[in-house]
Design a protein around this motif. Structure first.
Motif, PDB file in Angstrom:
ATOM      1  N   TYR A  43      15.711 -27.257   8.254  1.00 45.78           N
ATOM      2  CA  TYR A  43      16.761 -28.519   8.649  1.00 45.78           C
ATOM      3  C   TYR A  43      15.994 -29.908   8.506  1.00 45.78           C
ATOM      4  CZ  TYR A  43      20.438 -30.676  10.967  1.00 45.78           C
ATOM      5  OH  TYR A  43      21.666 -31.298  11.461  1.00 45.78           O
ATOM      6  N   TRP A  44      14.604 -29.958   9.367  1.00 43.37           N
ATOM      7  CA  TRP A  44      14.329 -31.446   9.455  1.00 43.37           C
ATOM      8  C   TRP A  44      13.157 -31.535   8.611  1.00 43.37           C
ATOM      9  CZ3 TRP A  44      17.023 -33.860  12.915  1.00 43.37           C
ATOM     10  CH2 TRP A  44      17.732 -32.953  14.180  1.00 43.37           C
ATOM     11  N   CYS A  45      12.870 -32.820   7.948  1.00 44.31           N
ATOM     12  CA  CYS A  45      12.183 -32.957   6.865  1.00 44.31           C
ATOM     13  C   CYS A  45      10.780 -32.782   7.296  1.00 44.31           C
ATOM     14  CB  CYS A  45      12.071 -34.404   6.390  1.00 44.31           C
ATOM     15  SG  CYS A  45      11.831 -35.674   7.846  1.00 44.31           S
ATOM     16  N   TRP A  46      10.225 -32.693   8.536  1.00 40.54           N
ATOM     17  CA  TRP A  46       8.941 -32.541   8.743  1.00 40.54           C
ATOM     18  C   TRP A  46       8.606 -31.000   9.015  1.00 40.54           C
ATOM     19  CZ3 TRP A  46      12.231 -35.326  12.126  1.00 40.54           C
ATOM     20  CH2 TRP A  46      12.752 -34.679  13.103  1.00 40.54           C
ATOM     21  N   GLU A 114      23.484 -15.368  -1.550  1.00 41.94           N
ATOM     22  CA  GLU A 114      24.358 -15.388  -0.584  1.00 41.94           C
ATOM     23  C   GLU A 114      24.004 -16.464   0.463  1.00 41.94           C
ATOM     24  OE1 GLU A 114      25.289 -11.644   1.159  1.00 41.94           O
ATOM     25  OE2 GLU A 114      26.162 -10.901  -0.795  1.00 41.94           O
ATOM     26  N   ARG A 115      22.817 -16.787   0.714  1.00 43.71           N
ATOM     27  CA  ARG A 115      21.859 -17.352   1.664  1.00 43.71           C
ATOM     28  C   ARG A 115      22.012 -18.713   0.840  1.00 43.71           C
ATOM     29  NH1 ARG A 115      16.414 -14.395   2.744  1.00 43.71           N
ATOM     30  NH2 ARG A 115      17.237 -12.189   3.328  1.00 43.71           N
ATOM     31  N   ARG A 116      21.766 -19.658   1.906  1.00 45.01           N
ATOM     32  CA  ARG A 116      21.570 -21.169   1.504  1.00 45.01           C
ATOM     33  C   ARG A 116      20.184 -21.801   1.562  1.00 45.01           C
ATOM     34  NH1 ARG A 116      26.339 -20.788   5.748  1.00 45.01           N
ATOM     35  NH2 ARG A 116      24.728 -19.696   6.663  1.00 45.01           N
ATOM     36  N   ASP A 216      27.677 -27.846   2.359  1.00 46.94           N
ATOM     37  CA  ASP A 216      28.346 -28.296   3.693  1.00 46.94           C
ATOM     38  C   ASP A 216      28.379 -27.130   4.556  1.00 46.94           C
ATOM     39  OD1 ASP A 216      31.700 -28.501   2.375  1.00 46.94           O
ATOM     40  OD2 ASP A 216      30.174 -27.210   2.003  1.00 46.94           O
ATOM     41  N   ASP A 217      28.019 -26.141   4.257  1.00 51.23           N
ATOM     42  CA  ASP A 217      28.274 -24.700   5.034  1.00 51.23           C
ATOM     43  C   ASP A 217      27.127 -24.453   6.060  1.00 51.23           C
ATOM     44  OD1 ASP A 217      27.502 -22.448   2.621  1.00 51.23           O
ATOM     45  OD2 ASP A 217      26.064 -24.117   3.183  1.00 51.23           O
ATOM     46  N   ILE A 218      26.138 -25.741   6.265  1.00 51.48           N
ATOM     47  CA  ILE A 218      25.344 -25.322   7.343  1.00 51.48           C
ATOM     48  C   ILE A 218      26.040 -25.623   8.647  1.00 51.48           C
ATOM     49  CG2 ILE A 218      24.673 -27.688   7.458  1.00 51.48           C
ATOM     50  CD1 ILE A 218      21.744 -26.404   7.460  1.00 51.48           C
ATOM     51  N   TYR A 219      25.419 -24.606   9.515  1.00 54.57           N
ATOM     52  CA  TYR A 219      26.193 -24.672  10.804  1.00 54.57           C
ATOM     53  C   TYR A 219      26.289 -25.607  11.649  1.00 54.57           C
ATOM     54  CZ  TYR A 219      28.295 -21.680  14.732  1.00 54.57           C
ATOM     55  OH  TYR A 219      29.131 -21.315  15.591  1.00 54.57           O
ATOM     56  N   LEU A 220      24.926 -26.113  11.826  1.00 53.21           N
ATOM     57  CA  LEU A 220      24.834 -27.375  12.419  1.00 53.21           C
ATOM     58  C   LEU A 220      25.109 -28.652  11.596  1.00 53.21           C
ATOM     59  CD1 LEU A 220      23.772 -28.858  15.099  1.00 53.21           C
ATOM     60  CD2 LEU A 220      21.403 -29.065  13.839  1.00 53.21           C
TER      61      LEU A 220
ATOM     62  N   SER B  66      21.504 -22.900  11.197  1.00 53.95           N
ATOM     63  CA  SER B  66      22.024 -22.528   9.926  1.00 53.95           C
ATOM     64  C   SER B  66      23.147 -21.612   9.981  1.00 53.95           C
ATOM     65  CB  SER B  66      20.849 -21.856   9.098  1.00 53.95           C
ATOM     66  OG  SER B  66      20.417 -20.544   9.775  1.00 53.95           O
ATOM     67  N   GLY B  67      23.451 -20.940  11.145  1.00 53.81           N
ATOM     68  CA  GLY B  67      24.528 -20.005  11.253  1.00 53.81           C
ATOM     69  C   GLY B  67      24.149 -18.706  10.758  1.00 53.81           C
ATOM     70  N   LEU B  68      22.862 -18.530  10.293  1.00 57.97           N
ATOM     71  CA  LEU B  68      22.453 -17.054   9.718  1.00 57.97           C
ATOM     72  C   LEU B  68      21.507 -16.587  10.469  1.00 57.97           C
ATOM     73  CD1 LEU B  68      22.143 -17.978   6.054  1.00 57.97           C
ATOM     74  CD2 LEU B  68      23.856 -16.534   6.893  1.00 57.97           C
ATOM     75  N   TRP B  69      21.513 -15.373  11.081  1.00 55.88           N
ATOM     76  CA  TRP B  69      20.779 -14.521  11.804  1.00 55.88           C
ATOM     77  C   TRP B  69      19.542 -13.902  10.932  1.00 55.88           C
ATOM     78  CZ3 TRP B  69      20.224 -16.293  16.482  1.00 55.88           C
ATOM     79  CH2 TRP B  69      19.330 -15.684  17.450  1.00 55.88           C
ATOM     80  N   SER B  70      18.456 -14.287  11.146  1.00 55.42           N
ATOM     81  CA  SER B  70      17.333 -13.539  10.441  1.00 55.42           C
ATOM     82  C   SER B  70      16.538 -12.510  10.990  1.00 55.42           C
ATOM     83  CB  SER B  70      16.375 -14.796   9.750  1.00 55.42           C
ATOM     84  OG  SER B  70      15.538 -15.277  11.081  1.00 55.42           O
ATOM     85  N   PRO B  71      15.960 -11.775  10.285  1.00 58.50           N
ATOM     86  CA  PRO B  71      15.157 -10.473  10.961  1.00 58.50           C
ATOM     87  C   PRO B  71      13.964 -11.185  11.835  1.00 58.50           C
ATOM     88  CG  PRO B  71      15.332 -10.114   8.553  1.00 58.50           C
ATOM     89  CD  PRO B  71      16.049 -11.458   8.946  1.00 58.50           C
ATOM     90  N   GLN B  72      13.531 -12.419  11.418  1.00 56.60           N
ATOM     91  CA  GLN B  72      12.310 -13.140  11.879  1.00 56.60           C
ATOM     92  C   GLN B  72      12.747 -13.432  13.348  1.00 56.60           C
ATOM     93  OE1 GLN B  72      13.302 -14.049   8.810  1.00 56.60           O
ATOM     94  NE2 GLN B  72      11.673 -14.357   7.429  1.00 56.60           N
ATOM     95  N   ALA B  73      13.966 -13.904  13.356  1.00 57.15           N
ATOM     96  CA  ALA B  73      14.305 -14.288  14.709  1.00 57.15           C
ATOM     97  C   ALA B  73      14.496 -13.148  15.806  1.00 57.15           C
ATOM     98  CB  ALA B  73      15.635 -14.983  14.729  1.00 57.15           C
TER      99      ALA B  73
END
Lengths: 235, 228
Positions: A43-46, A114-116, A216-220, B66-73
């Motif tokens: 999410y963050w550039c760093w 399916e993932r983003r 645009d489907d990122i939750y935050l 991200s609204g996606l729950w990963s196995p890592q979490a």
């Protein structure tokens, strides 16, 4: 501890930052040449990207049932060796991948799609230990400050166990078996909608999927924090 | 990205500008009710000295964002002790993530996007720093030096020198304290040199994003701990 050791090792040997350190000892077995890895943008550039190892190789997800086998070479670096499928990737003649396609209906690739924000990559090199090593973690109280607080710092050391001796004045020690992968290199793939793909051989060329799904489907909500965009930060 | 390629002078100038902007970016922390702010502050103090907790917290924030729950979490949370899991849940709740069960999971939602993003930004900056930086920041928090360090970044003049006679920089006159700050900055690729009555800062030539991350971490901690 293992992650720290591999990270520190790479700081010493990989100035260009082309290699990625393995952060979990259990992942070592999954890292075979030509196996597929996903790279997730953060999410963050760093934030550094995150990598996930898939249980399949590139050959497993091609539409034609023709396996690929990399050429390999070992380079002795005292306790380490490195295998490069250099001839396969960089030999100049890449014609063997023309007309090959990824089977995008493969269940593994379906899940990646399916993932983003994920890029498909192929593992092209890895650094493995050639003998048993020991990582030790030292916790030191180094100094006091105004009689209020002691500074606790951790240092991680790696040593080869040639004579069987383990450093004793340490708090924790972890043994890494021989043939453990501690770092690896990847190459990104750019995958077209019909499954055709190309390797991102040049620096600055980025992989991904053609017509990547909506961003645009990122939750935050990215706009929730647009102020943090450092786009106009002076060079 | 610009920091790595520009001159030392330019890098420091850019860093100063970013620091000024970060002050307003972390405003949601300042606006928090006192009790809530104190609770977040205390939990973050624990995070700074607990690497495992920090890694798990960043992973969970990644997944919530991200609204996606990963196995890592799930793995990261599973590796925490029960008390750490409770603290993690409490932290998320305090920064605007509505946690449904006893511990965070895929069903959770963000109830306050701006506050959560602010906290996520700070947590990610802390997690991206090299080893020992978080604990050094924790020491600086205990010594109440975070405002001094933020002021130092503001005060560094264009010739990269700050005057130690400035009352706001007085804590840096103490040799031990200066040593801590020097180590902290060095880990973020900023070389601090103490001269007779001044401090000189130089950003290392091949430095990349670490000075910026340090700025973010300091600004976030400063905003959150202003009342402490």
């Amino acid at each position: 501890m293992f992650a720290k050791a591999t990270r520190n090792f790479l700081k010493e040997v990989d100035d260009d930052g082309n290699l990625i350190s393995v952060s979990n000892l259990n992942d070592s077995d999954k890292l075979q040449l030509l196996s597929l890895v996903t790279k997730k943008r953060r999410y963050w550039c760093w934030q550094r990207p995150k990598y996930q190892f898939l249980s399949v190789t590139l050959g497993d997800v091609l539409t034609e049932d023709q396996s690929l086998s990399p050429a390999s070479a070992a380079v002795g670096l005292d306790i380490l060796s490195s295998a490069y499928p250099a001839a396969w990737m960089r030999g100049g003649n890449l014609s063997f991948i023309t007309r090959r396609k990824l089977n995008l209906k493969d269940p593994v690739l379906q899940q990646v799609l399916e993932r983003r924000n994920e890029v498909l990559c192929v593992l092209t090199q890895k650094i493995v230990t050639t003998q048993k090593c020991v990582i030790s973690e030292h916790v030191q109280i180094e100094e006091k400050c105004g009689g209020m607080v002691g500074i606790q710092t951790k240092t991680v050391q790696v040593s080869a166990m040639e004579d069987g001796n383990v450093i004793k004045d340490c708090n924790v020690a972890l043994e890494i078996p021989a043939a453990t992968t501690i770092a690896y290199g990847i190459m990104e793939l750019y995958v077209r909608q019909d499954g055709q793909f190309e390797f991102c051989l040049l620096q600055g060329k980025h992989g991904g999927f053609e017509h990547e799904r909506r961003v645009d489907d990122i939750y935050l909500d990215p706009l929730a924090y647009r102020d943090f965009a450092f786009v106009d930060m002076p060079d | 990205a610009g920091l790595g390629t520009s001159s030392h002078h330019g890098s420091l100038h850019a860093l100063k500008q970013v620091t000024l902007r970060l002050e307003s970016n972390f405003h949601p922390f300042v606006e928090l009710p006192e009790q809530q702010q104190t609770a977040v502050w205390h939990l973050l103090q624990m995070v700074l000295f607990d690497e495992e907790f920090l890694v798990a917290l960043e992973q969970v924030c990644d997944d919530v964002a991200s609204g996606l729950w990963s196995p890592q979490a799930a793995l990261a949370i599973g590796g925490l002790k029960a008390a750490q899991q409770q603290d993690l849940t409490a932290f998320l709740g305090l920064v605007g993530c509505r946690v449904q069960g006893e511990r965070p999971g895929p069903e959770d939602q963000i109830s306050n996007q701006k506050l959560f993003a602010t906290a996520y930004c700070l947590v990610s900056a802390l997690a991206e720093m090299p080893d020992n930086v978080a604990s050094l920041l924790g020491i600086c928090c205990k010594l109440q030096m975070i405002p001094t360090l933020c002021y130092l970044l503001h005060a560094l003049s264009d010739d990269e020198i700050s005057d130690l006679e400035d009352p706001a920089l007085a804590p840096l006159k103490d040799t031990e304290r200066f040593g801590i700050v020097q180590r902290l900055f060095a880990l973020a690729d900023i070389n601090l040199e103490r001269m007779q009555s001044s401090v000189k800062a130089i950003i290392l030539r091949d430095s990349q994003v670490l000075p910026l991350i340090l700025c973010i971490a300091l600004s976030g901690l400063d905003a959150l701990g202003r009342e402490h």
